[in-house]
Design a protein around this motif. Structure first.
Motif, mmCIF file in Angstrom:
data_model
loop_
_atom_site.group_PDB
_atom_site.id
_atom_site.type_symbol
_atom_site.label_atom_id
_atom_site.label_comp_id
_atom_site.label_asym_id
_atom_site.label_seq_id
_atom_site.Cartn_x
_atom_site.Cartn_y
_atom_site.Cartn_z
ATOM 1 N N GLN A 180 0.834 -1.201 0.000
ATOM 2 C CA GLN A 180 0.000 0.000 0.000
ATOM 3 C C GLN A 180 0.874 1.258 0.000
ATOM 4 O O GLN A 180 2.092 1.191 0.167
ATOM 5 N N VAL A 181 0.219 2.384 -0.188
ATOM 6 C CA VAL A 181 0.838 3.701 -0.019
ATOM 7 C C VAL A 181 0.165 4.353 1.174
ATOM 8 O O VAL A 181 -1.069 4.403 1.249
ATOM 9 N N LYS A 183 -1.276 7.259 3.005
ATOM 10 C CA LYS A 183 -1.809 8.545 2.562
ATOM 11 C C LYS A 183 -2.351 9.349 3.733
ATOM 12 O O LYS A 183 -2.802 8.787 4.733
ATOM 13 N N ARG A 184 -2.283 10.686 3.570
ATOM 14 C CA ARG A 184 -2.896 11.584 4.554
ATOM 15 C C ARG A 184 -3.942 12.435 3.854
ATOM 16 O O ARG A 184 -3.667 13.050 2.825
ATOM 17 N N PHE A 185 -5.126 12.448 4.413
ATOM 18 C CA PHE A 185 -6.227 13.262 3.919
ATOM 19 C C PHE A 185 -6.540 14.324 4.971
ATOM 20 O O PHE A 185 -6.627 14.020 6.168
ATOM 21 N N GLU A 195 -5.430 15.428 -0.422
ATOM 22 C CA GLU A 195 -4.782 14.119 -0.299
ATOM 23 C C GLU A 195 -3.304 14.240 -0.603
ATOM 24 O O GLU A 195 -2.901 14.950 -1.523
ATOM 25 N N GLU A 196 -2.482 13.546 0.173
ATOM 26 C CA GLU A 196 -1.055 13.473 -0.134
ATOM 27 C C GLU A 196 -0.542 12.066 0.158
ATOM 28 O O GLU A 196 -1.003 11.396 1.091
ATOM 29 N N SER A 197 0.409 11.614 -0.640
ATOM 30 C CA SER A 197 1.037 10.311 -0.445
ATOM 31 C C SER A 197 2.296 10.490 0.386
ATOM 32 O O SER A 197 3.102 11.393 0.116
ATOM 33 N N LEU A 198 2.489 9.627 1.388
ATOM 34 C CA LEU A 198 3.594 9.782 2.317
ATOM 35 C C LEU A 198 4.725 8.789 2.063
ATOM 36 O O LEU A 198 5.859 9.186 1.877
#
Length: 217
Positions: A180-181, A183-185, A195-198
């Protein structure tokens, strides 16, 4: 084995040494006795930076991931936090050192009971556990300032976003059942969600009505 020394070494090398700098998170990681959340036979490995089995095909996450995800929630202290996937109870214990109240959901009764015993033992009285389908959240206690999901989801359940307060943060692994990736929402004041991918990660599957189906279903 001196667990206090092992815990300090873990924080310095595997957490602070890998870029987690939030002082609230570092202090929480120093305070919570991770060895109590694993079987006695595994306690000597409790402060290594890797996941460990806790039974029922579940794991306790590696310390770095616990710290990283906690930092990603951007807690300042006193918040109302929802955790999906109580597991061993370790992540909830870390959150409890920072947040005002922690509500944590676990679908496996045996794990919930064990986590409750350990959390009571260490005095984490601000943690509330509910046994239910975690993919529906905990609507009665919403809204939440932060939601953390410790299992991999095929997509973000709408229930989580609905239960976030304005300005609230959701940190969740999203992907397939094997990778998985993280993510922060962030829910804006007008209800819009950014949304950003961490980072890449691997968690056990998020099982439930709005997640993966359990094997055999």
């Amino acid at each position: 084995m001196d667990f206090a020394i092992a815990r300090r070494r873990m924080v310095e090398k595997h957490i602070k040494g890998r870029g987690v700098n939030d002082p609230l998170v570092l202090q929480a990681m120093l305070e919570v006795p991770r060895h109590l959340f694993v079987e006695e036979a595994l306690q000597s490995q409790a402060y290594g930076d890797y996941p460990l089995p806790i039974g029922n095909k579940q794991t306790i996450s590696q310390p770095y991931m616990v710290a990283y995800m906690t930092e990603a929630l951007q807690l300042k202290g006193g918040e109302n936090v929802l955790e999906i996937g109580t597991g061993s109870g370790y992540q909830a214990a870390v959150l409890a050192r920072i947040a005002g109240k922690v509500f944590t959901v676990e679908r496996i009764p045996e794990l919930a009971r064990r986590a409750r015993r350990i959390l009571d033992r260490i005095g984490a009285i601000n943690v509330n556990i509910k046994v239910t389908d975690g993919t529906i959240g905990w609507e009665e206690q919403a809204p939440f300032d932060a939601i953390i999901v410790t299992a991999g989801a095929p997509a973000v359940p709408e229930k989580y976003l609905a239960q976030l307060a304005p300005g609230g943060r959701l940190v969740i692994p999203v992907g397939d059942m094997y990778s998985q990736v993280l993510k922060r929402f962030i829910k804006q004041a007008d209800g819009q969600v950014t949304e950003e991918s961490l980072l890449g990660c691997r968690f056990v599957p998020l099982v439930g009505r709005n997640g993966w189906r359990e094997e055999g279903d």
